[in-house]
Write an enzyme that holds these catalytic residues in place. Structure first.
Site, mmCIF file in Angstrom:
data_model
loop_
_atom_site.group_PDB
_atom_site.id
_atom_site.type_symbol
_atom_site.label_atom_id
_atom_site.label_comp_id
_atom_site.label_asym_id
_atom_site.label_seq_id
_atom_site.Cartn_x
_atom_site.Cartn_y
_atom_site.Cartn_z
ATOM 1 N N ASN A 6 0.801 -1.146 0.044
ATOM 2 C CA ASN A 6 0.021 -0.039 0.103
ATOM 3 C C ASN A 6 0.845 1.219 -0.042
ATOM 4 O O ASN A 6 0.460 2.321 -0.485
ATOM 5 C CB ASN A 6 -0.846 0.005 1.111
ATOM 6 C CG ASN A 6 -0.321 -0.041 2.495
ATOM 7 O OD1 ASN A 6 0.635 -0.731 2.602
ATOM 8 N ND2 ASN A 6 -1.022 0.600 3.548
ATOM 9 N N GLU A 18 4.316 -4.314 12.402
ATOM 10 C CA GLU A 18 3.493 -2.832 12.124
ATOM 11 C C GLU A 18 2.089 -3.724 11.327
ATOM 12 O O GLU A 18 2.192 -3.994 10.182
ATOM 13 C CB GLU A 18 4.010 -2.033 11.288
ATOM 14 C CG GLU A 18 5.488 -1.604 12.126
ATOM 15 C CD GLU A 18 5.067 -0.753 13.319
ATOM 16 O OE1 GLU A 18 3.926 -0.300 13.507
ATOM 17 O OE2 GLU A 18 6.127 -0.336 13.998
#
Length: 447
Positions: free
Chosen positions: A109, A204
């Protein structure tokens, strides 16, 4: 497979300040030289405009690198700490050293930012690194590899591209540290692999990040900031607003302002806007369309272009869109009357990576901040907490663990060694046998 990187690390070259600072400067200068090609690749992968690529990928990475260049000498210094009376005539300090061979697994992304920013931290801390880029962002992966090959030996930094076969090959190796950014399902698999070798790891991840909107706000500004933060990168942002919790009394006004902001930012024909991105691939497109079908929404989309227009609608905590992280241009709005009910409901759920609250009422804001756990967030804005290198970024609980950005990148990619350096004089005999009549003295000293 990475014996060459391990040998290079063992040479101790990467531990030198001059090597690290030179590597960071080379990385910065090559990114500046390649920025147009980077933006072009990001457009091909995700439909990002040059402006969006600059602020969220290229310039963001440069800010982080420049911070490390400016502060590296200070960060590398031993950190002196105070010493207790028991260790009289000694000094205590923390020494930072690199982990060694680091694996960085980046997502699709923000494929440039989330490869380069961790890499900069790894370099600043003196490591050698393998970067595994996402097969879904193939054009950006090619540019990253080209940049790295131009400036670094593959004994120092190695870029691995490709699909599941490459993933398995890369994950079969043993590392000294793993840094993973991506989804929860894959993150758990990486965590399991790391656990087998007791490899330290940062995860993350993401989650359903709420945006709580009070009735005491500047509606226009709030709508601008929510729309920008939600539909940046077509909603494919781990810290994007996942859903809005709106005070019932202002719903109609907020909804109108959200539509107004969408039209101002992207025009009336949003599907053809050059400032509005696309969904990364068919798999993600189909997943998002399925959510909209379950929500019984009128579809505004183009499978050919992998584009889905923003869809904003009323929902509840039991709605289909609330079952998983949305990660796309779908924005449910849930109404509430009492903030205590919101706090109670959110505390039943997994800890989110981000939380946003809009209110001019400080007591309202403080109540939210005090009673809800989350990784990081903003008051009266969205996403921009990431842009401050002085703030650590990372998750909490189900949204991951470990922090980075700025100095926290250096510390994350370093091992800390605690050292006490004691003087030979005086030699205090109190600690040695025989113990007779020493207990009362120890108790007084240890108060």
């Amino acid at each position: 497979m990475y014996d060459n990187l391990r040998e290079f690390y063992k040479s101790n070259i990467t531990r030198d300040y001059e090597f690290r600072i030179e590597a960071l400067k080379k990385l910065r200068d090559e990114i500046i030289k390649y920025r147009d090609k980077i933006n072009e690749a990001l457009y091909k992968d995700l439909g990002k405009s040059d402006f969006e690529s600059e602020i969220s990928e290229v310039s963001f990475s440069l800010i982080e690198i420049n911070y490390l260049i400016k502060n590296l000498k200070k960060l590398m210094k031993n950190k002196n700490v105070s010493t207790s009376i028991i260790n009289f005539r000694s000094k205590s300090y923390i020494k930072y050293e690199p982990h060694g061979l680091v694996l960085i697994i980046s997502p699709w992304n923000y494929p440039f930012n989330l490869s380069i920013v961790p890499l900069a931290g790894a370099i600043a801390a003196g490591n050698v690194a393998v970067i595994k880029t996402s097969s879904s962002s193939k054009y950006t992966s090619l540019i990253i590899e080209e940049i790295i090959l131009n400036i670094f030996s593959e004994d120092f930094v190695k870029v691995e591209k490709g699909d599941i076969g490459v993933n398995e090959r890369v994950m079969n190796e043993k590392y000294d540290f793993i840094f993973f950014t991506g989804g929860k399902v894959t993150g758990k698999k990486v965590y399991e692999k790391a656990a087998l070798d007791l490899t330290p790891i940062v995860l993350e991840l993401g989650g359903k990040s709420p945006c709580i909107v009070d009735d005491n706000i500047d509606l226009k500004v709030a709508a601008n900031r929510i729309v920008w933060g939600k539909f940046l990168n077509c909603g494919q942002t781990c810290v994007a607003v996942d859903y809005i919790l709106c005070k019932r009394s202002i719903y109609q006004e907020l909804y109108k302002e959200l539509l107004r902001a969408l039209e101002e930012f992207y025009g009336k024909d949003i599907m053809n806007s050059k400032d509005y991105g696309k969904i990364v691939n068919v798999k993600e497109y189909n997943r998002l369309i399925n959510i909209l079908i379950k929500e019984k929404q009128e579809l505004i989309c183009s499978r050919e272009d992998l584009k889905i227009a923003p869809h904003i609608f009323l929902a509840s905590f039991d709605s289909p869109s609330m079952k998983e992280e949305i990660f796309g241009p779908i924005l449910p709005i849930i109404l509430y009357d009492d903030i205590d009910d919101v706090i109670e409901e959110l505390n039943k759920k997994d800890v989110s990576l981000a939380l946003y609250v809009f209110s001019k009422n400080k007591n309202f804001v403080n109540k939210v901040m005090k009673n809800i756990s989350f990784g990081g967030g903003c008051v009266n804005d969205t996403i921009v907490h990431l842009s401050n290198p002085n703030l650590p970024f990372g998750g909490n609980g189900e949204s991951g663990f470990g922090k980075y950005h700025g100095k926290y990148s250096f510390y994350t990619f370093s091992r800390s060694k605690s050292i006490l350096d004691k003087n030979y004089f005086p030699e205090i005999m109190l600690r040695y046998p025989p113990k007779k009549d020493k207990v009362s003295i120890i108790r007084k000293l240890m108060k």
